[in-house]
Every structure is written in structure tokens, then in C-alpha cells.
Write a protein that holds these residues in place. Structure first.
Motif, PDB file in Angstrom:
ATOM      1  N   LYS A 122       0.992  -1.275   0.122  1.00 54.91           N
ATOM      2  CA  LYS A 122       0.072   0.044   0.054  1.00 54.91           C
ATOM      3  C   LYS A 122       0.811   1.343  -0.077  1.00 54.91           C
ATOM      4  N   VAL A 123       0.615   2.281  -0.670  1.00 54.71           N
ATOM      5  CA  VAL A 123       1.245   3.527  -0.788  1.00 54.71           C
ATOM      6  C   VAL A 123       0.403   4.657  -0.821  1.00 54.71           C
ATOM      7  N   THR A 124       0.614   5.603  -0.052  1.00 54.49           N
ATOM      8  CA  THR A 124      -0.015   6.922   0.056  1.00 54.49           C
ATOM      9  C   THR A 124       0.457   8.135  -0.454  1.00 54.49           C
ATOM     10  N   PHE A 125       0.006   8.655  -1.440  1.00 51.37           N
ATOM     11  CA  PHE A 125       0.881   9.911  -1.959  1.00 51.37           C
ATOM     12  C   PHE A 125      -0.027  10.978  -1.479  1.00 51.37           C
ATOM     13  N   LYS A 126       0.686  12.016  -0.984  1.00 51.07           N
ATOM     14  CA  LYS A 126       0.288  13.221  -0.335  1.00 51.07           C
ATOM     15  C   LYS A 126       0.317  14.307  -1.451  1.00 51.07           C
ATOM     16  N   MET A 127      -0.737  15.196  -1.809  1.00 55.56           N
ATOM     17  CA  MET A 127      -0.913  16.246  -2.810  1.00 55.56           C
ATOM     18  C   MET A 127      -1.512  17.330  -2.083  1.00 55.56           C
ATOM     19  N   GLU A 128      -1.397  18.272  -3.031  1.00 50.93           N
ATOM     20  CA  GLU A 128      -2.330  19.399  -2.721  1.00 50.93           C
ATOM     21  C   GLU A 128      -3.812  19.122  -2.685  1.00 50.93           C
ATOM     22  N   PRO A 129      -4.658  19.546  -2.046  1.00 48.98           N
ATOM     23  CA  PRO A 129      -6.108  19.134  -2.252  1.00 48.98           C
ATOM     24  C   PRO A 129      -6.545  19.362  -3.806  1.00 48.98           C
ATOM     25  N   LEU A 130      -7.162  18.429  -4.255  1.00 44.12           N
ATOM     26  CA  LEU A 130      -7.636  18.356  -5.585  1.00 44.12           C
ATOM     27  C   LEU A 130      -8.724  19.595  -5.743  1.00 44.12           C
ATOM     28  N   THR A 131      -8.950  20.003  -6.913  1.00 44.14           N
ATOM     29  CA  THR A 131      -9.936  21.069  -7.169  1.00 44.14           C
ATOM     30  C   THR A 131     -11.031  20.967  -7.898  1.00 44.14           C
ATOM     31  N   CYS A 132     -11.123  19.828  -8.465  1.00 42.37           N
ATOM     32  CA  CYS A 132     -12.586  19.465  -9.483  1.00 42.37           C
ATOM     33  C   CYS A 132     -12.526  17.879  -9.188  1.00 42.37           C
ATOM     34  N   PRO A 133     -13.934  17.496  -9.352  1.00 40.29           N
ATOM     35  CA  PRO A 133     -14.230  16.102  -9.272  1.00 40.29           C
ATOM     36  C   PRO A 133     -13.770  15.288 -10.585  1.00 40.29           C
ATOM     37  N   SER A 134     -13.545  16.032 -11.630  1.00 38.88           N
ATOM     38  CA  SER A 134     -12.982  15.143 -12.903  1.00 38.88           C
ATOM     39  C   SER A 134     -11.192  14.709 -12.940  1.00 38.88           C
ATOM     40  N   CYS A 135     -10.845  15.526 -11.622  1.00 38.04           N
ATOM     41  CA  CYS A 135      -9.101  15.460 -11.514  1.00 38.04           C
ATOM     42  C   CYS A 135      -9.326  13.707 -10.662  1.00 38.04           C
ATOM     43  N   ILE A 136     -10.406  13.430  -9.797  1.00 39.26           N
ATOM     44  CA  ILE A 136     -10.253  12.127  -9.187  1.00 39.26           C
ATOM     45  C   ILE A 136     -10.455  10.993 -10.322  1.00 39.26           C
ATOM     46  N   LYS A 137     -11.587  11.172 -11.441  1.00 37.81           N
ATOM     47  CA  LYS A 137     -11.590  10.380 -12.519  1.00 37.81           C
ATOM     48  C   LYS A 137     -10.237  10.135 -13.168  1.00 37.81           C
ATOM     49  N   LYS A 138      -9.510  11.386 -13.614  1.00 34.72           N
ATOM     50  CA  LYS A 138      -8.453  11.217 -14.227  1.00 34.72           C
ATOM     51  C   LYS A 138      -7.203  10.171 -13.610  1.00 34.72           C
ATOM     52  N   ILE A 139      -7.039  10.368 -12.458  1.00 28.05           N
ATOM     53  CA  ILE A 139      -5.811   9.890 -11.739  1.00 28.05           C
ATOM     54  C   ILE A 139      -6.374   8.494 -11.652  1.00 28.05           C
ATOM     55  N   GLU A 140      -7.719   7.965 -11.007  1.00 30.39           N
ATOM     56  CA  GLU A 140      -8.030   6.843 -10.885  1.00 30.39           C
ATOM     57  C   GLU A 140      -8.029   5.944 -12.366  1.00 30.39           C
ATOM     58  N   ASN A 141      -8.197   6.487 -13.405  1.00 32.20           N
ATOM     59  CA  ASN A 141      -8.345   5.893 -14.570  1.00 32.20           C
ATOM     60  C   ASN A 141      -6.901   5.636 -15.043  1.00 32.20           C
ATOM     61  N   ALA A 142      -6.135   6.333 -14.818  1.00 31.33           N
ATOM     62  CA  ALA A 142      -4.556   6.504 -15.405  1.00 31.33           C
ATOM     63  C   ALA A 142      -3.727   5.411 -14.497  1.00 31.33           C
ATOM     64  N   VAL A 143      -4.003   5.499 -13.134  1.00 31.39           N
ATOM     65  CA  VAL A 143      -3.269   4.482 -12.155  1.00 31.39           C
ATOM     66  C   VAL A 143      -3.918   3.056 -12.292  1.00 31.39           C
ATOM     67  N   MET A 144      -5.066   3.126 -12.474  1.00 29.10           N
ATOM     68  CA  MET A 144      -5.719   1.673 -12.882  1.00 29.10           C
ATOM     69  C   MET A 144      -5.439   1.091 -13.947  1.00 29.10           C
ATOM     70  N   LYS A 145      -4.796   1.580 -15.110  1.00 30.89           N
ATOM     71  CA  LYS A 145      -4.554   0.945 -16.191  1.00 30.89           C
ATOM     72  C   LYS A 145      -3.030   0.353 -16.005  1.00 30.89           C
ATOM     73  N   ILE A 146      -2.211   0.824 -15.054  1.00 30.29           N
ATOM     74  CA  ILE A 146      -0.963   0.366 -14.616  1.00 30.29           C
ATOM     75  C   ILE A 146      -1.013  -1.279 -14.243  1.00 30.29           C
ATOM     76  N   GLN A 147      -0.356  -2.216 -14.991  1.00 29.55           N
ATOM     77  CA  GLN A 147      -0.402  -3.722 -14.593  1.00 29.55           C
ATOM     78  C   GLN A 147       0.205  -3.677 -13.161  1.00 29.55           C
ATOM     79  N   GLY A 148      -0.444  -4.461 -12.216  1.00 33.28           N
ATOM     80  CA  GLY A 148      -0.150  -4.660 -11.226  1.00 33.28           C
ATOM     81  C   GLY A 148      -0.924  -3.800 -10.162  1.00 33.28           C
ATOM     82  N   VAL A 149      -1.551  -2.659 -10.457  1.00 34.96           N
ATOM     83  CA  VAL A 149      -2.447  -2.190  -9.551  1.00 34.96           C
ATOM     84  C   VAL A 149      -3.691  -2.732  -9.122  1.00 34.96           C
TER      85      VAL A 149
END
Length: 73
Positions: free
Chosen positions: A3-30
Motif C-alpha cells: 500500500k502506498v499513500t501519496f500526499k498532494m495538494e487538495p484536488l480542485t475538481c471532481p474530474s481530477c479524481i477520475k483522471k487519476i483513478e483511470n490512469a493509475v488503474m491502467k498500470i499492470q499490478g495496481v
């Protein structure tokens, strides 16, 4: 599984969530991604034999979201 937790600045829009989730889930092994919108955290469960925390972090940064700190558990 790791498990890894990345600390970032608070996100500013709900579409940011989907953008990150979609890109990270495409990585083999996630296995899962949990973006905590207001807390500015991304929690990822992954198979350390297939992918590293650094690879996941690089993916998030390439999307334009700077990572302030990383905590692997």
C-alpha cells in the motif's frame, strides 16, 4: 500486496479524481486506487512484483499533479 499513500495538494475538481483513478488503474499490478478529494491523498494497493510505488508516482506527476510526499506501508 503493498500500500502506498501519496500526499498532494487538495484536488480542485471532481474530474481530477477520475483522471487519476483511470490512469493509475491502467498500470499492470495496481489492484485499487482511492482518491481522497479534499485530503489531497491518493491511496494505491499494488503488487510489488509487477509495479513499484515510483512508477505509480511518475504516472500521477505526468498527469500534472505534483506529489508532495510518499508513504509506503
Amino acid at each position: 500486496m503493498m500500500k502506498v499513500t501519496f500526499k498532494m495538494e487538495p484536488l480542485t475538481c471532481p474530474s481530477c479524481i477520475k483522471k487519476i483513478e483511470n490512469a493509475v488503474m491502467k498500470i499492470q499490478g495496481v489492484e485499487s486506487v482511492d482518491v481522497l478529494f479534499h485530503a489531497g491523498k491518493v491511496k494505491v494497493v499494488y503488487n510489488e512484483e509487477l509495479v513499484s510505488a515510483l512508477k505509480v508516482e511518475e504516472t500521477i506527476v505526468r498527469l500534472g499533479y505534483p506529489v508532495l510526499s510518499t508513504k509506503v506501508a
